[in-house]
Design a protein around this motif. Structure first.
Motif, PDB file in Angstrom:
ATOM      1  N   HIS A  28       4.332 -11.603  -0.429  1.00 24.59           N
ATOM      2  CA  HIS A  28       4.492 -10.191  -0.083  1.00 24.59           C
ATOM      3  C   HIS A  28       3.494  -9.318  -0.854  1.00 24.59           C
ATOM      4  O   HIS A  28       3.589  -8.091  -0.819  1.00 24.59           O
ATOM      5  N   GLY A  29       2.562  -9.944  -1.517  1.00 24.02           N
ATOM      6  CA  GLY A  29       1.570  -9.181  -2.275  1.00 24.02           C
ATOM      7  C   GLY A  29       0.332  -8.899  -1.435  1.00 24.02           C
ATOM      8  O   GLY A  29       0.002  -9.663  -0.534  1.00 24.02           O
ATOM      9  N   THR A  30      -0.328  -7.813  -1.737  1.00 26.73           N
ATOM     10  CA  THR A  30      -1.576  -7.471  -1.036  1.00 26.73           C
ATOM     11  C   THR A  30      -2.631  -7.054  -2.060  1.00 26.73           C
ATOM     12  O   THR A  30      -2.301  -6.650  -3.177  1.00 26.73           O
ATOM     13  N   ALA A  31      -3.870  -7.160  -1.643  1.00 27.78           N
ATOM     14  CA  ALA A  31      -4.963  -6.741  -2.526  1.00 27.78           C
ATOM     15  C   ALA A  31      -5.017  -5.213  -2.591  1.00 27.78           C
ATOM     16  O   ALA A  31      -4.516  -4.527  -1.699  1.00 27.78           O
ATOM     17  N   ASP A  32      -5.608  -4.695  -3.659  1.00 29.12           N
ATOM     18  CA  ASP A  32      -5.748  -3.246  -3.831  1.00 29.12           C
ATOM     19  C   ASP A  32      -7.242  -2.932  -3.966  1.00 29.12           C
ATOM     20  O   ASP A  32      -7.817  -2.999  -5.053  1.00 29.12           O
ATOM     21  N   LEU A  33      -7.857  -2.584  -2.841  1.00 27.30           N
ATOM     22  CA  LEU A  33      -9.305  -2.357  -2.828  1.00 27.30           C
ATOM     23  C   LEU A  33      -9.709  -1.149  -3.669  1.00 27.30           C
ATOM     24  O   LEU A  33     -10.755  -1.158  -4.310  1.00 27.30           O
ATOM     25  N   VAL A  34      -8.876  -0.116  -3.631  1.00 27.63           N
ATOM     26  CA  VAL A  34      -9.215   1.103  -4.385  1.00 27.63           C
ATOM     27  C   VAL A  34      -9.221   0.796  -5.881  1.00 27.63           C
ATOM     28  O   VAL A  34     -10.139   1.189  -6.612  1.00 27.63           O
ATOM     29  N   LEU A  35      -8.211   0.077  -6.324  1.00 29.50           N
ATOM     30  CA  LEU A  35      -8.144  -0.301  -7.746  1.00 29.50           C
ATOM     31  C   LEU A  35      -9.372  -1.134  -8.128  1.00 29.50           C
ATOM     32  O   LEU A  35     -10.010  -0.883  -9.167  1.00 29.50           O
ATOM     33  N   LEU A  36      -9.708  -2.096  -7.286  1.00 30.27           N
ATOM     34  CA  LEU A  36     -10.872  -2.947  -7.580  1.00 30.27           C
ATOM     35  C   LEU A  36     -12.146  -2.118  -7.663  1.00 30.27           C
ATOM     36  O   LEU A  36     -12.990  -2.333  -8.535  1.00 30.27           O
ATOM     37  N   ALA A  37     -12.277  -1.175  -6.727  1.00 25.33           N
ATOM     38  CA  ALA A  37     -13.502  -0.366  -6.696  1.00 25.33           C
ATOM     39  C   ALA A  37     -13.634   0.501  -7.947  1.00 25.33           C
ATOM     40  O   ALA A  37     -14.719   0.583  -8.545  1.00 25.33           O
ATOM     41  N   ILE A  38     -12.529   1.123  -8.368  1.00 25.70           N
ATOM     42  CA  ILE A  38     -12.665   2.016  -9.535  1.00 25.70           C
ATOM     43  C   ILE A  38     -12.838   1.211 -10.826  1.00 25.70           C
ATOM     44  O   ILE A  38     -13.545   1.642 -11.736  1.00 25.70           O
ATOM     45  N   ILE A  39     -12.247   0.029 -10.879  1.00 22.56           N
ATOM     46  CA  ILE A  39     -12.472  -0.822 -12.057  1.00 22.56           C
ATOM     47  C   ILE A  39     -13.931  -1.289 -12.085  1.00 22.56           C
ATOM     48  O   ILE A  39     -14.603  -1.238 -13.130  1.00 22.56           O
ATOM     49  N   ALA A  40     -14.422  -1.741 -10.932  1.00 22.27           N
ATOM     50  CA  ALA A  40     -15.826  -2.191 -10.861  1.00 22.27           C
ATOM     51  C   ALA A  40     -16.776  -1.051 -11.208  1.00 22.27           C
ATOM     52  O   ALA A  40     -17.794  -1.259 -11.876  1.00 22.27           O
ATOM     53  N   TRP A  41     -16.437   0.141 -10.771  1.00 21.24           N
ATOM     54  CA  TRP A  41     -17.283   1.311 -11.072  1.00 21.24           C
ATOM     55  C   TRP A  41     -17.278   1.603 -12.574  1.00 21.24           C
ATOM     56  O   TRP A  41     -18.326   1.887 -13.160  1.00 21.24           O
TER      57      TRP A  41
END
Lengths: 166, 283
Positions: A28-41
């Protein structure tokens, strides 16, 4: 410029997240693209707008999500804080920093979500939340960490070109 | 010295006779061995020349043919791609038409309600929440609290509305609670969502006879949903003598992971009964 470009970038990622990524769960888990993007930034060299990105990401997610107000606005800056601390410590191995930040950032975001939901009266069973949602989400985020880091790295190099010494 | 006319005529006659003789010999088959020795080298030479000519002609004309073939191949591949995308498009239209047809049938069966169809365009980004986003909003007359259904049964209700979109809280959300009635026992119960996206029944009176296969419908109590909307079937009952209430698991009739088009009941206004609920310490 680097701050304003967060709006279209994170906006597109949020649309992808809502329309596609959320429909591809692992358990039931999903990836969090926004979180990944701001961490990568936040982990990019020469980038000084990580906080702004986390706030913009938090605002966008708050608009779209039914999470209690402020959960994303607290969770994303906390994840960025950790990433910035890690950038200073392990600046020589950015991929390792990305993995660690993703792991910790996902946990932080989920803990804040659970606490926020509990505050508004929705108590979720912690063990099931951990097993069925948080751990699968961590795994998905770690899988997507490298491609997102590469894409955001290209964006950072484009916005902050490296100065050459002559 | 010029030949005389008589000598020329004689030569012509001899020549004609010779040719006629050769023709007669050829027709009679007497020249076949001779012609084999003469014709075979000619045929061989002709064959060699023709093959070389053909090779050169192919060499010269082949690139043009190849280019033309490749162009044609590309055109045909593009045509195939276009037709394939058209097939996918038509299949999608067919699928949507079937869904809409089923929804229209559902609306006919429940004429007391007014419906507005909406497409599901996304899900909540948080994995802890079971919400979907639809492409209709306050501009289309949607309001917070309106129930959302499909042709199969209850989906949830609108929790947040913007001008062009709305968020629907599914009944499988952990915070969702629906007052239901179990048929045929007519027992009242409370349907709750779970973190896994499943739904279960609680607060079933101990005296109620609930069995696997019983239908679960909205009761209308609480004023949040209209009554008699199908939700699902009981798949398991847990009854312990020392508990106050029974519990049951429910298989919803709606597959929440495959939602595409939903119907919003626009003429239903939820009733806020919270002021009527007694609070501890109140007189």
């Amino acid at each position: 410029m680097a701050t304003f470009i967060a709006l279209p970038i994170l906006g597109i990622l949020l649309i992808l997240q809502s329309a596609i990524v959320s429909r591809i769960p692992l358990l039931h888990g999903t990836a969090d693209l926004v979180l990944l993007a701001i961490i990568a930034w936040a982990l990019q060299k020469r980038v000084a707008t990580a906080w702004q990105w986390s706030i913009i990401g938090g605002l966008l997610v708050t608009i779209v999500s039914a999470l209690p107000l402020g959960a994303a606005l607290i969770g994303y800056p906390l994840a960025v804080t950790f990433a910035l601390i890690l950038r200073q410590r392990v600046w020589q191995v950015p991929i390792l920093a990305m993995f660690i930040s993703t792991f910790v950032g996902t946990l932080v975001m989920h803990i804040i979500s659970l606490v926020a939901l509990r505050l508004v009266g929705t108590t979720l069973p912690l063990r099931e939340a951990l097993n069925l949602i948080t751990l699968p989400s961590v795994l998905l985020n770690l899988l997507l960490a490298i491609p997102v880091y590469a894409l955001i790295g290209d964006l950072a190099n484009w916005l902050y070109p490296e100065e050459l010494e002559v | 010295m010029n030949p005389t006319p008589t000598r020329t005529s004689l030569q012509t006659v001899v020549l004609i006779l010779t040719v006629a003789g050769l023709i007669l010999l050829a027709l009679g088959g007497y020249l076949t061995p001779v012609s084999r020795y003469v014709v075979t080298p000619l045929v061989t030479a002709q064959t060699w020349l023709a093959s070389r000519y053909q090779a050169i002609q192919n060499l010269v004309s082949a690139p043009q043919d190849l280019t033309r073939t490749r162009q044609r191949n590309t055109e045909l591949e593009a045509e195939v791609s276009r037709l394939e995308s058209q097939i996918i498009d038509l299949q999608q239209q067919l699928s949507e038409t079937r869904i809409l047809s089923a929804l229209v049938d559902f609306a006919r069966v429940h004429p007391e309600n007014r419906y507005l169809a909406a497409s599901v365009i996304g899900r909540d980004p948080s994995p802890f929440l079971q919400y979907v986003i639809i492409n209709r909003g306050s501009d289309d007359g949607l309001r917070r609290g309106m129930p959302v259904v499909t042709q199969q049964g209850l989906v949830g209700r609108i929790s947040k509305v913007t001008a062009g979109a709305a968020t629907v809280q599914l009944i499988s959300d952990a915070a969702a609670k629906v007052n239901v009635r179990i048929e045929p026992s007519r027992a009242q119960a409370l349907l709750q969502g779970e973190i896994t996206g499943e739904v279960s029944l609680d607060m079933i009176p101990q005296a109620a006879k609930v069995q696997v296969g019983d239908l679960v419908l909205t009761s209308g109590l609480g004023g949040n949903y209209p009554d008699n909307i199908l939700i699902g079937q009981v798949t398991g009952v847990r009854r312990r003598d020392y508990d106050i209430f029974q519990q049951a698991s429910v298989q919803p009739v709606v597959d929440f992971s495959q939602l595409e088009i939903v119907l919003v009941i626009t003429n239903f206004r939820p009733v806020d009964i919270s002021p009527l609920v007694p609070t501890p310490g109140a007189p």
